[in-house]
Design a protein around this motif. Structure first.
Motif, PDB file in Angstrom:
ATOM      1  N   SER A 198     -92.967 -57.868  55.225  1.00 27.12           N
ATOM      2  CA  SER A 198     -92.118 -59.026  55.473  1.00 27.12           C
ATOM      3  C   SER A 198     -91.983 -59.895  54.229  1.00 27.12           C
ATOM      4  CB  SER A 198     -92.716 -59.854  56.613  1.00 27.12           C
ATOM      5  OG  SER A 198     -92.118 -61.115  56.676  1.00 27.12           O
ATOM      6  N   TYR A 229     -82.802 -51.736  64.944  1.00 24.90           N
ATOM      7  CA  TYR A 229     -82.141 -52.997  65.281  1.00 24.90           C
ATOM      8  C   TYR A 229     -83.162 -54.040  65.720  1.00 24.90           C
ATOM      9  CZ  TYR A 229     -79.192 -56.393  67.666  1.00 24.90           C
ATOM     10  OH  TYR A 229     -78.589 -57.559  68.064  1.00 24.90           O
ATOM     11  N   SER A 286     -85.128 -55.234  62.785  1.00 31.75           N
ATOM     12  CA  SER A 286     -84.331 -56.114  61.921  1.00 31.75           C
ATOM     13  C   SER A 286     -84.275 -57.521  62.487  1.00 31.75           C
ATOM     14  CB  SER A 286     -82.917 -55.552  61.736  1.00 31.75           C
ATOM     15  OG  SER A 286     -82.128 -55.738  62.910  1.00 31.75           O
ATOM     16  N   LEU A 287     -84.254 -57.645  63.824  1.00 34.44           N
ATOM     17  CA  LEU A 287     -84.278 -58.970  64.443  1.00 34.44           C
ATOM     18  C   LEU A 287     -85.617 -59.665  64.196  1.00 34.44           C
ATOM     19  CD1 LEU A 287     -82.565 -58.277  67.903  1.00 34.44           C
ATOM     20  CD2 LEU A 287     -81.557 -59.367  65.894  1.00 34.44           C
ATOM     21  N   GLU A 343     -87.681 -59.074  61.669  1.00 33.73           N
ATOM     22  CA  GLU A 343     -87.730 -59.429  60.248  1.00 33.73           C
ATOM     23  C   GLU A 343     -86.887 -60.662  59.963  1.00 33.73           C
ATOM     24  OE1 GLU A 343     -88.209 -59.613  56.158  1.00 33.73           O
ATOM     25  OE2 GLU A 343     -89.404 -58.526  57.660  1.00 33.73           O
ATOM     26  N   SER A 344     -85.714 -60.733  60.567  1.00 33.90           N
ATOM     27  CA  SER A 344     -84.844 -61.888  60.369  1.00 33.90           C
ATOM     28  C   SER A 344     -85.501 -63.163  60.879  1.00 33.90           C
ATOM     29  CB  SER A 344     -83.514 -61.650  61.081  1.00 33.90           C
ATOM     30  OG  SER A 344     -82.698 -62.785  61.018  1.00 33.90           O
ATOM     31  N   SER A 345     -86.127 -63.076  62.040  1.00 31.73           N
ATOM     32  CA  SER A 345     -86.795 -64.259  62.610  1.00 31.73           C
ATOM     33  C   SER A 345     -87.948 -64.712  61.745  1.00 31.73           C
ATOM     34  CB  SER A 345     -87.292 -63.946  64.028  1.00 31.73           C
ATOM     35  OG  SER A 345     -86.231 -63.649  64.887  1.00 31.73           O
ATOM     36  N   SER A 371     -88.513 -64.018  58.560  1.00 33.89           N
ATOM     37  CA  SER A 371     -88.090 -64.410  57.219  1.00 33.89           C
ATOM     38  C   SER A 371     -87.395 -65.765  57.182  1.00 33.89           C
ATOM     39  CB  SER A 371     -87.141 -63.351  56.640  1.00 33.89           C
ATOM     40  OG  SER A 371     -87.801 -62.124  56.497  1.00 33.89           O
ATOM     41  N   SER A 372     -86.925 -66.223  58.335  1.00 24.46           N
ATOM     42  CA  SER A 372     -86.233 -67.517  58.368  1.00 24.46           C
ATOM     43  C   SER A 372     -87.210 -68.692  58.337  1.00 24.46           C
ATOM     44  CB  SER A 372     -85.365 -67.620  59.621  1.00 24.46           C
ATOM     45  OG  SER A 372     -86.176 -67.694  60.780  1.00 24.46           O
TER      46      SER A 372
END
Length: 202
Positions: free
Chosen positions: A85, A188, A191-192, A194-196, A198-199
């Motif tokens: 991450s 998918y 990726s969600l 990781e996006s959460s 990383s934000s």
């Protein structure tokens, strides 16, 4: 680069919080592994017949574990997830120059350990979808069953063991076939995640 979580401490805390397992010593415990190997295979056939989906990763592997084993499997899973991450990289870089980094690592480890230890007393089964290609395949893509918790619930509520165990196997195998039978689902979902992660601004 510093790891923001003391994973060794997390494991020690979690194992202590998970407490004593009276049913881990029961003679019934020995029946769980062969039962779940058979019932997991049966559940795969039932799920395939009902949904039309089959895993593209081959047959499911059942593993009966105790609470400490479940804790260790989840710590390894978290490390696989967070190790790749961008958030962990940013936190680690921030901690490299901090004089209080060891305290932060210990606190994070104690928090993660307390949470996992408590959860280990409640969870019955789990499918770990966080497969990493360059790591030991024997410890990945496994359907876990937490033996002492299952035996305790069977005894407490008088559940017929075979029916209850098949119900658990159906639940976990359904999760597995979702992520291994639909090619786009696992990437998918990850990726969600990781996006959460990383934000978050460390």
């Amino acid at each position: 680069m510093a790891d923001p979580i003391s994973w060794d401490l997390a494991e020690r805390v979690a194992v202590r919080v998970s407490g004593r397992e009276p049913f881990a010593e029961s003679y019934h415990y020995q029946s769980l592994q062969p039962d779940f190997e058979e019932l997991t295979a049966e559940a795969e056939e039932l799920v395939a017949a009902e949904t039309g989906l089959r895993s593209l990763a081959g047959p499911a592997r059942a593993r009966v574990t105790d609470r400490a084993g479940w804790v260790r499997a989840n710590i390894a899973s978290f490390q696989r997830l967070l190790g790749k991450s961008a958030f962990i990289d940013r936190v680690g870089r921030n901690m490299d120059d901090s004089p209080i980094a060891p305290v932060g690592r210990a606190l994070a480890g104690a928090e993660v350990g307390t949470l996992l230890g408590w959860m280990s007393t409640r969870v019955l089964g789990q499918y770990d979808l966080l497969v990493v290609e360059d790591e030991n395949p024997d410890d990945q893509d496994v359907v876990y069953y937490v033996g002492p918790n299952i035996l305790s619930l069977e005894k407490r509520f008088g559940f017929p063991p075979r029916e209850f165990r098949l119900w658990l196997a159906l639940h976990e195998v359904t999760h597995r076939v979702q992520f291994t039978g639909i090619p786009w689902m696992r990437p998918y979902f990850l990726s969600l995640v990781e996006s959460s992660v990383s934000s978050i601004d460390p």
